[in-house]
Design a protein around this motif. Structure first.
Motif, PDB file in Angstrom:
ATOM      1  N   THR B  65       0.832  -1.203   0.000  1.00  0.00           N
ATOM      2  CA  THR B  65       0.000   0.000   0.000  1.00  0.00           C
ATOM      3  C   THR B  65       0.864   1.250   0.000  1.00  0.00           C
ATOM      4  N   HIS B  66       0.223   2.364  -0.292  1.00  0.00           N
ATOM      5  CA  HIS B  66       0.833   3.690  -0.191  1.00  0.00           C
ATOM      6  C   HIS B  66      -0.143   4.490   0.670  1.00  0.00           C
ATOM      7  N   ALA B  67      -0.015   4.356   1.971  1.00  0.00           N
ATOM      8  CA  ALA B  67      -1.087   4.757   2.882  1.00  0.00           C
ATOM      9  C   ALA B  67      -1.488   6.218   2.729  1.00  0.00           C
ATOM     10  N   THR B 105      -1.488   9.161   6.384  1.00  0.00           N
ATOM     11  CA  THR B 105      -1.240   7.802   6.889  1.00  0.00           C
ATOM     12  C   THR B 105      -2.169   7.487   8.061  1.00  0.00           C
ATOM     13  N   ASP B 122       3.871  -0.706   3.731  1.00  0.00           N
ATOM     14  CA  ASP B 122       3.765   0.594   3.071  1.00  0.00           C
ATOM     15  C   ASP B 122       5.023   0.942   2.281  1.00  0.00           C
ATOM     16  N   TYR B 124       6.290   4.607   0.541  1.00  0.00           N
ATOM     17  CA  TYR B 124       5.938   5.982   0.167  1.00  0.00           C
ATOM     18  C   TYR B 124       7.075   6.922   0.548  1.00  0.00           C
ATOM     19  N   ALA B 141       3.058  -2.186  11.067  1.00  0.00           N
ATOM     20  CA  ALA B 141       3.359  -1.683   9.717  1.00  0.00           C
ATOM     21  C   ALA B 141       4.814  -1.903   9.368  1.00  0.00           C
ATOM     22  N   VAL B 143       7.430  -0.183   6.881  1.00  0.00           N
ATOM     23  CA  VAL B 143       7.462   1.058   6.118  1.00  0.00           C
ATOM     24  C   VAL B 143       8.778   1.189   5.362  1.00  0.00           C
TER      25      VAL B 143
END
Lengths: 433, 433
Positions: B65-67, B105, B122, B124, B141, B143
């Protein structure tokens, strides 16, 4: 009782989204949509609904369903069509009792109301129970007894008598619930029965509702049996000429160009059922070709046995996404078109029964009020897009049908009792199996 | 603080659904799953959650995902890929401020928690803000800073320095939030950068996360540039050998047989993103071929700009329906397989970070509690089927992550404030445009 939706943040109309509006409803109709600052004070006794941080839009029109199949939800999935029908669906349907039809339909109505649907076009068994269930729900509904004769004269005579009796009793109703004539399909009905059904629909002034060209097999079988494709077969029987624009063909996947022209000329509405068509692997409706041919279209979830819910928000997203991936073109079936399909803006099939497509002053008050504060609706760059791609039925807070509130702040009357009875019916159906 | 889920009507485990169970949670783990009548009394100070008429299942794992793109929800839709990126997404992303990353986010985390997701992988920008937002949310998460150099040595040096600094600061965290190395793709990263990223991921002991073979164009371009298909290109760089089973390839649509064998041998996880792949018309992942090759798979919604929500229930249904209609086989990707994908049961990519796949005694307590009394969950012939085909995220009532309640009865801490701030950020982003 008059209703005012005060200071709605957004109102979706055919020509665009209006902001900060106050909507007045009285006598079953929308009497005013005015800028909030210019709206008159509500009269005493008016129910006032706070429209701030909410969008008001036309309720969805479910144009093809088998409501009472809620009782069969999840009873058979991930199966090939014939074993699914023969081992799971038909044996259970054969055991449906009148109360199953009633409570199954009530459960469906609650599910539809909770996801913003104000109207359902139903085809199933035991029309009086289904009728009573829809009346008790407060929804609008077109109800038809599923007709078939399997080319057997005895069965044909029996179903004709049933339908005659029902039309004598129900046709001419101008209430929220009204009758249709609903031959199941060309593969379960003889030509004689289809012709009779079209004539009876025309005489009674009701909608003709049929499954058409759902599978490739159906088209091939029709060509083998009659030497022509399904819509040409209907046409050769004189059906299209009789039923014209007051007719609805569910699925409509496997049409060629000549059939699309035929359907467009007749004004027949094709109903897209994306979830069902995907789940049963029936095929992909050619939305652009139907649109370009001028065929009126609507949207629907079909019955829950092949879906497995009745949420028109799901259908909009599925319809839009499926067209894109199937054609390789991400611009196909944009959000605004999906909304028009779900709202019923592109078809007049049910217009004389008070089923409208959009919000405007003077139209029947069939309205859903949607939260804009639900996390998946934030932020609000484009309302159309949020409704089609981000929302699901849980964003709907309040639903008004025919000027009466059928859900307020996600509370529907009788919900707990309907769930209790539907569970009992489902348990009895399967334990007696 | 210990938690007891008392008399759960259904508990979904890897080996089947258990009925009438009491679940005990303590110290971040599930300490007992026992028949309700045999469960010990909860100790004083235990939070007791009523499990009657509810199902308890593993929380969903959003594997790609790309929160923070929640702020771009609905900003550009129904567009061709290049104009969508160049006219809508990239210009807005270029203006993202640190607080946008934080609040975007946070909004994503609330949306995920509300639909039963306990973990997000994530990729991003501005990793520290994303990290802080996930920590504040209570979710697990992974990241990663999206890395690209567009084959430019200057950019490459800069991004390597950024990633080095972040890994120094963040790698080795054994909390709920942990770092990954996340080169964006083979078309935005040079071979040198991909090799460096694989080496850094291996050294730091973190997951390698990349977009792979999302479009047919990407494969053709790779063949033109390197004379081989994308996964062979990765392999020729030595990437697969270094990152092995601690690597995640998002999308993974356009693989041939030789690539599937390569990925299976490496143990790399392919993440299916059905909504995004459909909406952008990228293509259809071949689930059966990947499964038959032994490729570990997970499921994800991608970013909301190409979805437009983060509801893993939607992804399960889309995944199952898309495989069926695309192959013409309604038995493809049955409900149980969709559930295993969403729960993360088929991949160990994040196992050392405490991300588990299923419910059992001793595993991390990452749990969702689902209402069985929601109308679309009634009746309950088959729980798997209701969860995949009938439910959406709104059936989730309570979510527990790492043994702590992050949503109780649909209440998430800070929701109103997060929505207020996310709206402000989105407004400022677009009005400054």
């Amino acid at each position: 009782m008059p209703i005012t939706i005060d200071r709605a943040a957004a109102v979706v109309t055919r020509t665009g989204v209006l902001t900060d509006q106050t909507i007045q409803i009285n006598g079953g109709r929308i009497t005013a949509i005015r800028p909030a600052d210019a709206a008159p004070r509500p009269a005493d006794g008016t129910t006032v609904i706070d429209g701030r941080d909410r969008a008001v839009l036309a309720g969805w029109k479910n144009a093809h369903t088998h409501a009472a199949m809620t009782l069969l939800r999840g009873y058979g999935d991930d199966m090939l069509l014939q074993p699914w029908l023969q081992e799971r669906i038909w044996p259970l349907e054969a055991r449906l009792r009148p109360e199953d039809l009633y409570w199954g339909t009530r459960l469906a109505a609650i599910e539809m109301i909770r996801s913003g649907t104000v109207f359902a076009n139903d085809m199933y068994f035991n029309l009086p129970e289904v009728w009573r269930a829809f009346e008790d729900s407060g929804m609008r509904a077109a109800v038809g007894l599923a007709m078939f004769d399997f080319h057997d004269a005895e069965q044909r005579r029996a179903i004709m008598e049933d339908v005659d009796r029902l039309l004598d009793r129900y046709a001419g109703s101008d209430g929220r619930v009204f009758a249709t004539v609903a031959p199941h399909s060309i593969y379960t009905c003889s030509g004689e029965l289809l012709q009779w059904a079209a004539r009876r629909a025309e005489e009674a002034g009701v909608v003709f509702h049929i499954h058409m060209s759902e599978t490739r097999q159906e088209v091939e079988d029709c060509e083998t049996a009659h030497g022509m494709r399904p819509f040409h077969w209907l046409d050769s029987l004189g059906v299209l000429e009789r039923v014209g624009a007051r007719s609805v063909a569910a699925h409509g996947i496997w049409l060629d160009d000549t059939e699309r022209r035929l359907v467009a000329d007749a004004g027949m509405t094709v109903v897209h059922n994306p979830a069902s068509n995907m789940k049963l692997a029936s095929g992909v409706l050619d939305w652009a070709a139907l649109r370009d041919a001028g065929v009126p279209m609507m949207l629907a979830p079909d019955g829950v046995a092949s879906n497995n819910n009745l949420d028109m928000y799901d259908e909009m997203k599925l319809a839009a996404l499926l067209q894109k991936v199937h054609t390789g073109d991400p611009t196909r079936l944009p959000a605004a078109d999906a909304l028009a399909l779900a709202a019923g803006e592109l078809s007049d099939a049910f217009a004389t029964n008070g089923v409208g497509g959009h919000l405007a002053e003077g139209v029947p008050a069939d309205v859903q009020i949607v939260s804009l504060a639900a996390p998946q609706m934030v932020p609000l760059h484009h309302l159309d897009s949020n409704l089609v791609y981000a929302a699901n039925g849980s964003v709907v807070e309040t639903v008004i049908v025919d000027g009466e509130i059928v859900m307020r702040d996600r509370q529907v009357a009788d919900e707990a009792e309907v769930i209790r009875q539907a569970r009992r019916c489902a348990r009895e159906l399967t334990t007696s199996a």
